[in-house]
Design a protein around this motif. Structure first.
Motif, short mmCIF file in Angstrom:
data_model
loop_
_atom_site.label_atom_id
_atom_site.label_comp_id
_atom_site.label_asym_id
_atom_site.label_seq_id
_atom_site.Cartn_x
_atom_site.Cartn_y
_atom_site.Cartn_z
N ASP A 19 -14.06 6.80 3.74
CA ASP A 19 -12.82 6.12 4.12
C ASP A 19 -12.27 5.29 2.96
O ASP A 19 -11.49 4.38 3.16
N CYS A 47 -8.93 1.27 -1.68
CA CYS A 47 -8.19 1.05 -0.44
C CYS A 47 -8.83 1.84 0.69
O CYS A 47 -9.51 2.84 0.46
N ARG A 48 -8.58 1.39 1.92
CA ARG A 48 -9.04 2.14 3.09
C ARG A 48 -8.10 3.31 3.31
O ARG A 48 -6.88 3.16 3.33
N SER A 50 -7.72 4.99 6.06
CA SER A 50 -7.13 4.99 7.41
C SER A 50 -5.82 4.21 7.50
O SER A 50 -4.93 4.60 8.23
N ASP A 51 -5.70 3.12 6.73
CA ASP A 51 -4.47 2.32 6.83
C ASP A 51 -3.90 1.89 5.48
O ASP A 51 -2.88 1.21 5.42
N LYS A 106 -5.00 -0.31 3.44
CA LYS A 106 -5.25 -1.71 3.10
C LYS A 106 -6.18 -1.81 1.89
O LYS A 106 -7.21 -1.15 1.82
#
Length: 102
Positions: A4, A16-17, A19-20, A22
């Motif tokens: 991820d 960064c992630r 999934s979103d 961030k």
């Protein structure tokens, strides 16, 4: 990309992630890296091509510290790919396999 985590580089290495998007972490790399190509991440190491044929930086994905400098000779773009427990680097007509940290 690793799990991820997505890594990107400009004058710093960013994690960064996926999934979103961030930002999880930003590592200062001395301002010497360029955007020649995305970093190759394998194990606990992110490999980054420096501009102007100065070589490669291997940074710890945990601390951001440089763990393995690699100078190269010749002129040409880098192509990198991580697989298994190695980073494969093509540069100036040669391909080498470099180690990674767990």
């Amino acid at each position: 990309m690793r799990g991820d985590e997505v890594y990107a580089v400009d004058d710093e290495l960013h994690r960064c992630r996926a999934s979103d998007g961030k930002k999880q972490r930003r590592f200062y790399t001395g301002g010497n890296v360029g955007t020649r190509m995305p970093p190759a991440v394998q194990g606990g190491t992110a490999w980054i091509a420096e501009p102007n044929d100065r070589g490669l930086i291997a940074a710890s994905t945990r601390t951001g510290e440089e763990v393995f400098p690699c100078q190269s000779s010749g002129i040409g773009a880098y192509t990198m790919l991580g697989d298994g427990n190695r980073i494969f680097v093509a540069h100036a007509g040669s391909v080498v396999a470099l180690p990674v940290r767990p």
